[in-house]
Design a protein around this motif. Structure first.
Motif, short mmCIF file in Angstrom:
data_model
loop_
_atom_site.label_atom_id
_atom_site.label_comp_id
_atom_site.label_asym_id
_atom_site.label_seq_id
_atom_site.Cartn_x
_atom_site.Cartn_y
_atom_site.Cartn_z
N CYS A 1 0.84 -1.21 0.00
CA CYS A 1 0.00 0.00 0.00
C CYS A 1 0.87 1.26 0.00
O CYS A 1 0.59 2.22 -0.71
CB CYS A 1 -0.92 -0.01 1.22
SG CYS A 1 -2.09 1.37 1.26
N ARG A 2 1.96 1.22 0.75
CA ARG A 2 2.85 2.38 0.78
C ARG A 2 3.51 2.59 -0.58
O ARG A 2 3.62 3.72 -1.07
CB ARG A 2 3.93 2.18 1.86
CG ARG A 2 3.38 2.28 3.29
CD ARG A 2 4.50 2.39 4.31
NE ARG A 2 5.40 1.23 4.29
CZ ARG A 2 5.20 0.14 5.01
NH1 ARG A 2 4.12 0.03 5.80
NH2 ARG A 2 6.05 -0.87 4.94
N LEU A 3 3.95 1.47 -1.21
CA LEU A 3 4.55 1.59 -2.54
C LEU A 3 3.53 2.15 -3.55
O LEU A 3 3.85 3.02 -4.35
CB LEU A 3 5.05 0.22 -3.02
CG LEU A 3 6.36 -0.31 -2.44
CD1 LEU A 3 6.58 -1.74 -2.90
CD2 LEU A 3 7.53 0.57 -2.87
N TYR A 4 2.32 1.62 -3.48
CA TYR A 4 1.28 2.02 -4.42
C TYR A 4 0.94 3.50 -4.26
O TYR A 4 0.88 4.26 -5.24
CB TYR A 4 0.04 1.15 -4.21
CG TYR A 4 -1.02 1.32 -5.27
CD1 TYR A 4 -0.93 0.61 -6.47
CD2 TYR A 4 -2.10 2.17 -5.07
CE1 TYR A 4 -1.92 0.75 -7.43
CE2 TYR A 4 -3.08 2.33 -6.03
CZ TYR A 4 -2.99 1.61 -7.21
OH TYR A 4 -3.95 1.77 -8.17
N ASN A 5 0.71 3.90 -3.01
CA ASN A 5 0.35 5.29 -2.77
C ASN A 5 1.50 6.24 -3.13
O ASN A 5 1.28 7.33 -3.66
CB ASN A 5 -0.04 5.50 -1.31
CG ASN A 5 -1.36 4.81 -0.98
OD1 ASN A 5 -2.20 4.62 -1.87
ND2 ASN A 5 -1.54 4.42 0.27
N ALA A 6 2.73 5.83 -2.82
CA ALA A 6 3.89 6.68 -3.13
C ALA A 6 4.03 6.85 -4.64
O ALA A 6 4.32 7.95 -5.13
CB ALA A 6 5.15 6.07 -2.55
N GLN A 7 3.78 5.78 -5.38
CA GLN A 7 3.94 5.86 -6.83
C GLN A 7 2.91 6.78 -7.46
O GLN A 7 3.23 7.63 -8.27
CB GLN A 7 3.85 4.46 -7.43
CG GLN A 7 4.16 4.40 -8.92
CD GLN A 7 4.27 2.98 -9.41
OE1 GLN A 7 3.44 2.53 -10.20
NE2 GLN A 7 5.28 2.26 -8.96
#
Length: 660
Positions: free
Chosen positions: A646-652
């Motif tokens: 979720c952190r990777l997705y939101n950051a991207q």
């Protein structure tokens, strides 16, 4: 596929202590040097000579031809000496009164106080009043001509056989090197420059062949000539022979002293040649980056430095070894002067005939000439042995573990992959993957995401057995991949890399590389499925369009599509896509994703992705960090868990929104 992909390369290089050099600069900024090996001339020479063993019959024939040729050549001066005696006896006899015997003429000369003439009359078998015996002289000269013609024929035959022996020996050496390269693990290439390895395979082997062709014939002929001339010198005059041999120890000592200093310089010369080739290869490959990052001056400076190093080593090697020939010529000239003086005194005393002295002077020159030739070949031989030493280093490199004697085979090709407590590290003291377990069922699409250096590409490289496991095992359709032949394992796996690579040839050839036995219809179907056909038909030559090795005459996206078509044509049961759509535009990516969906039917697919939008429909998403799977599940499950994915997705997507 010869090195870890970019996301894992940082991890590998950090473990090797090289990453700090390469970050922030072009790819050639931190090139390592090949390990320097101390000069080891005689063992390398013996090993190179041992490679001539399969040609032993040819070597025997060469020896026989050489002995015959040299024997005929060394008899020539002796017969010329006989011709000189015939001429000289005729000249002296013509000046003496006719009707006298040789004894009477000798006594008359001594009575007149001319002992030198008396000695010559006895030594030369002079017939008083007779002139030159031209029939006898013609027979001798014709015999000399016949000898030299026959010697040349045998010499040509010897040279022909020797060149064939050298060419075949290097042919086998080059074949062994090629086979060796195919058996080397990727670890070997990870720690060496491509240009340096290529230099060993090309420049060094070519230098070995040149050295063998030049030195085998010269050295063999020189050694046989020395032996033959030495025998004839003893036949003519043992005393003069002993005087001439006084210079041999001096010659050998000087040669050894010079070669011991020049050999390390030849090793350094070819080492610097490999480093310079590595720089040139990387600079040409990355010439666009050189211009983009303004590193032209730095590259030119590095080239100048390495070129200067090569110049220095080459100059020292050639200069030191080049001293040999003038030194030998000086010693030979001293020997010539001594022989001429003493020989003249022996003629005057009647101990030798003029023809014998002439023949001996020729033999003394023939004796020093092969010594000089052998000395002049020393630098060529040293250079060749230095190159052979570098080639032998490659041949001695540690190989990948051999395939099992009785390999296991899959009874069915469904594409089920299971990792069972897998552990792997590039260096013993730097863990990367520890106790990793997962199962990919047939037909599933398994996406692997995570930050750079997390071990994503390493995971798929382990499936392909590019590296061996340190612990656990991986099974493909229930068979341990370590028990399979590598060729059998990889024949059922298709792979599309992030870094595309096209071979020199046509577009048709590049697609057919995935399956050389494919029919034209199958090739066209693969091209249509991957939308290669769409842009190929717009090219004037169509599928026969020739592209270079770098694919510079097609766009990055078109190159990517061609490599995908290549994998399609292979029709694998297991598909690995390493960010395979990174170079295509958004519209093409949608089309390729649809084609891949059809391809992945009944196939297991591993997809390494940085753009998370491309793997939303994956059956299983693995999130890796530091070599471990920290999360796994579907796209919706992982978003709901609000963890690493979720952190990777939101950051991207936050970054994308900010950029817009």
């Amino acid at each position: 596929m010869s090195a870890p992909a970019k996301q894992d390369r940082d991890t590998v290089e950090a473990a090797r202590g090289m990453a700090a050099e390469r970050r922030g600069g072009p790819p050639w900024g931190g090139m390592g040097q090949p390990a320097e090996k101390a000069s080891d001339f005689w063992p390398s020479l013996r090993r190179l000579a041992a490679r001539l063993a399969p040609e032993r019959l040819g070597v025997v024939a060469v020896l026989v031809l050489g002995v015959v040729s040299v024997t005929l050549n060394v008899i020539g001066p002796y017969l010329l000496g006989v011709a000189t005696d015939v001429i000289f006896a005729g000249v002296v006899g013509r000046g003496l009164p006719a009707g006298l015997s040789a004894e009477q003429a000798e006594q008359a000369a001594r009575a007149a106080g001319d002992d030198t003439i008396a000695n010559l009359i006895v030594a030369q078998d002079v017939v008083p009043g007779a002139g030159i015996d031209f029939p006898a002289l013609s027979i001798v000269l014709l015999g000399v001509i016949a000898l030299y013609l026959a010697a040349s024929v045998f010499g040509y035959g010897q040279g022909y056989l020797l060149n064939g022996i050298a060419a075949r020996t290097v042919f086998v050496l080059r074949r062994d090197v090629e086979d060796k390269i195919n058996r080397l693990p990727l670890r070997y290439f990870d720690t060496r420059q491509r240009g340096e390895v290529l230099s060993r395979v090309t420049n060094d082997i070519d230098n070995v062949q040149t050295s063998l062709q030049q030195t085998l014939s010269q050295l063999l002929t020189s050694l046989l000539t020395i032996l033959g001339v030495l025998v004839m010198m003893f036949v003519v005059s043992p005393l003069l022979t002993l005087i001439a041999l006084v210079t041999i120890p001096l010659t050998l000592w000087l040669t050894k002293a010079i070669t011991s200093r020049s050999q390390p310089q030849f090793v350094a010369q070819w080492r610097h040649t490999g480093r310079l080739n590595g720089l040139i290869e990387e600079s040409f490959t990355g010439h666009e980056l050189v211009r983009v990052f303004g590193r032209r001056a730095q590259t030119e400076r590095e080239f100048a430095e390495r070129n200067a190093e090569l110049f220095g080593a080459s100059f020292r090697a050639q200069f030191i070894s080049g001293i040999i020939m003038p030194t030998m010529m000086f010693v030979g000239n001293l020997n010539y002067v001594v022989v001429a003086v003493i020989g003249g005194l022996r003629v005057a005393s009647g101990s030798l005939s003029l023809g014998d002295v002439q023949a001996f002077i020729q033999y003394s020159r023939q004796f020093t000439q092969p010594l000089t030739q052998a000395a002049s070949m020393a630098n060529v031989l040293q250079s060749g042995v230095a190159s052979a030493e570098r080639v032998f280093e490659l041949l001695d490199a540690e190989e990948q573990t051999p395939d099992p004697a009785v390999p296991a085979r899959r009874t069915q090709r469904r594409g089920r992959v299971e990792f069972e407590h897998v552990a792997f590290r590039y260096l013993p003291d730097t863990p990367l993957i520890e106790d990793l377990s997962l199962v990919a069922e047939p037909g599933q699409t398994v996406a692997i995401v995570g930050p750079t250096g997390a071990g994503k590409t390493t995971l798929v490289n382990l499936i392909l057995r590019f590296y061996e496991l340190d612990g656990g095992r991986i099974t493909l359709d229930g068979v341990d991949i370590a028990a399979m032949e590598r060729a059998d394992l990889r024949s059922g796996i298709g792979m599309v890399l992030q870094d595309t690579w096209l071979f020199g040839g046509t577009i048709r050839d590049n697609i057919a590389y995935g399956n050389p036995d494919a029919t034209p219809e199958q090739l066209l179907a693969a091209a249509e499925a991957t939308y290669v056909d769409r842009f190929v038909r717009s090219l004037p030559e169509g599928y026969d369009t020739v592209i270079d090795e770098e694919g510079s005459n097609v766009s990055a996206g078109e190159k990517q599509l061609i490599t995908i078509a290549r994998a399609f044509l292979a029709d694998p049961s297991l598909l690995i896509l390493d960010e395979a759509t990174s170079s295509v535009d958004t519209r093409t990516e949608v089309l390729v994703q649809r084609a891949m969906a059809a391809l992945r039917s009944d196939r297991t697919s591993f997809v390494i992705a940085h753009r998370l939008s491309t793997i939303r429909d994956a059956d299983l998403i693995l999130v890796m960090e530091a070599g471990a799977i920290v999360e796994q599940g579907t796209h919706e499950e992982l978003l709901a868990a609000r963890g690493a994915y979720c952190r990777l997705y939101n950051a991207q997507f936050a970054a994308a929104a900010t950029g817009n």
